[in-house]
Design a protein around this motif. Structure first.
Motif, PDB file in Angstrom:
ATOM      1  N   ARG A   1      58.996  26.790   0.180  1.00 50.99           N
ATOM      2  CA  ARG A   1      59.173  28.221   0.483  1.00 50.99           C
ATOM      3  C   ARG A   1      60.038  28.899  -0.577  1.00 50.99           C
ATOM      4  O   ARG A   1      59.761  30.030  -0.981  1.00 50.99           O
ATOM      5  CB  ARG A   1      59.775  28.392   1.875  1.00 50.99           C
ATOM      6  CG  ARG A   1      58.786  28.118   3.003  1.00 50.99           C
ATOM      7  CD  ARG A   1      59.308  28.589   4.350  1.00 50.99           C
ATOM      8  NE  ARG A   1      60.499  27.905   4.772  1.00 50.99           N
ATOM      9  CZ  ARG A   1      60.536  26.801   5.509  1.00 50.99           C
ATOM     10  NH1 ARG A   1      59.407  26.258   5.910  1.00 50.99           N
ATOM     11  NH2 ARG A   1      61.686  26.253   5.857  1.00 50.99           N
TER      12      ARG A   1
ATOM     13  N   ILE B   1      57.907  29.480  -3.645  1.00 47.37           N
ATOM     14  CA  ILE B   1      57.005  30.622  -3.450  1.00 47.37           C
ATOM     15  C   ILE B   1      57.773  31.927  -3.575  1.00 47.37           C
ATOM     16  O   ILE B   1      57.318  32.868  -4.231  1.00 47.37           O
ATOM     17  CB  ILE B   1      56.294  30.518  -2.079  1.00 47.37           C
ATOM     18  CG1 ILE B   1      55.320  29.343  -2.093  1.00 47.37           C
ATOM     19  CG2 ILE B   1      55.596  31.811  -1.719  1.00 47.37           C
ATOM     20  CD1 ILE B   1      54.780  28.973  -0.726  1.00 47.37           C
ATOM     21  N   HIS B   2      58.945  31.979  -2.965  1.00 46.65           N
ATOM     22  CA  HIS B   2      59.774  33.181  -3.037  1.00 46.65           C
ATOM     23  C   HIS B   2      60.153  33.496  -4.488  1.00 46.65           C
ATOM     24  O   HIS B   2      60.063  34.645  -4.928  1.00 46.65           O
ATOM     25  CB  HIS B   2      61.036  33.015  -2.194  1.00 46.65           C
ATOM     26  CG  HIS B   2      62.014  34.142  -2.340  1.00 46.65           C
ATOM     27  ND1 HIS B   2      61.777  35.400  -1.816  1.00 46.65           N
ATOM     28  CD2 HIS B   2      63.208  34.217  -2.984  1.00 46.65           C
ATOM     29  CE1 HIS B   2      62.787  36.190  -2.129  1.00 46.65           C
ATOM     30  NE2 HIS B   2      63.682  35.500  -2.827  1.00 46.65           N
TER      31      HIS B   2
ATOM     32  N   ALA C   1      58.618  32.564  -7.186  1.00 46.78           N
ATOM     33  CA  ALA C   1      57.431  32.933  -7.948  1.00 46.78           C
ATOM     34  C   ALA C   1      57.032  34.389  -7.710  1.00 46.78           C
ATOM     35  O   ALA C   1      56.543  35.063  -8.598  1.00 46.78           O
ATOM     36  CB  ALA C   1      56.261  32.009  -7.592  1.00 46.78           C
ATOM     37  N   ARG C   2      57.283  34.885  -6.495  1.00 42.47           N
ATOM     38  CA  ARG C   2      56.933  36.272  -6.159  1.00 42.47           C
ATOM     39  C   ARG C   2      57.978  37.266  -6.672  1.00 42.47           C
ATOM     40  O   ARG C   2      57.683  38.430  -6.834  1.00 42.47           O
ATOM     41  CB  ARG C   2      56.811  36.423  -4.653  1.00 42.47           C
ATOM     42  CG  ARG C   2      55.596  35.737  -4.086  1.00 42.47           C
ATOM     43  CD  ARG C   2      55.537  35.943  -2.600  1.00 42.47           C
ATOM     44  NE  ARG C   2      54.386  35.266  -2.038  1.00 42.47           N
ATOM     45  CZ  ARG C   2      54.238  34.982  -0.769  1.00 42.47           C
ATOM     46  NH1 ARG C   2      55.165  35.354   0.095  1.00 42.47           N
ATOM     47  NH2 ARG C   2      53.185  34.340  -0.348  1.00 42.47           N
ATOM     48  N   THR C   3      59.190  36.788  -6.856  1.00 40.24           N
ATOM     49  CA  THR C   3      60.278  37.658  -7.286  1.00 40.24           C
ATOM     50  C   THR C   3      60.297  37.716  -8.810  1.00 40.24           C
ATOM     51  O   THR C   3      60.385  36.701  -9.467  1.00 40.24           O
ATOM     52  CB  THR C   3      61.634  37.115  -6.782  1.00 40.24           C
ATOM     53  OG1 THR C   3      61.534  36.917  -5.378  1.00 40.24           O
ATOM     54  CG2 THR C   3      62.742  38.075  -7.081  1.00 40.24           C
ATOM     55  N   THR C   4      60.216  38.913  -9.328  1.00 45.07           N
ATOM     56  CA  THR C   4      60.286  39.065 -10.770  1.00 45.07           C
ATOM     57  C   THR C   4      61.677  39.582 -11.150  1.00 45.07           C
ATOM     58  O   THR C   4      62.217  40.454 -10.456  1.00 45.07           O
ATOM     59  CB  THR C   4      59.219  40.042 -11.294  1.00 45.07           C
ATOM     60  OG1 THR C   4      59.386  41.275 -10.632  1.00 45.07           O
ATOM     61  CG2 THR C   4      57.825  39.504 -11.053  1.00 45.07           C
TER      62      THR C   4
END
Length: 112
Positions: free
Chosen positions: A99, A102-103, A105-108
């Motif tokens: 998790r 994933i978090h 990877a989504r946060t830029t």
């Protein structure tokens, strides 16, 4: 937790033997006739047929006969029960790490 222990036990017993695992690995590429499956093994036909019977009883493979030629195939979804069980055995730390990954990877990162 799903109740599929009987099916899981059968698959695990079938895959416990290295010869049967090698047969499954070969069949994962494509269906094969019994004579082709015998080629890498130094065993008599009845011995290989016994291994194939165990795989069939566990519903890992299917076979069909046309004339004198028996073709063996890996049953679609045959190993799903094993995959599901292994997924349930993952530790909570692994799930948390997944998790987090994933978090992240989504946060830029914001540009400064």
């Amino acid at each position: 937790m799903p109740n599929y222990s009987g099916e899981l036990d059968a698959v695990l017993r079938a895959l416990a033997d290295p010869t049967r695992r090698a047969v499954v690995e070969r069949l994962a590429k494509s269906p094969a006739v019994v004579s082709d499956l015998m080629a890498p093994f130094s065993m008599a036909l009845p011995s290989l047929l016994q291994h194939l019977r165990i795989l069939e009883d566990a519903r890992v493979v299917t076979s069909s006969k046309q004339g004198r030629v028996r073709t063996v195939s890996l049953r679609p979804g045959a190993l799903d029960v094993l995959h599901l069980w292994l997924g349930e055995q993952r530790t909570s730390a692994e799930r948390q790490a997944d998790r987090l990954g994933i978090h992240l990877a989504r946060t830029t990162p914001k540009e400064i």
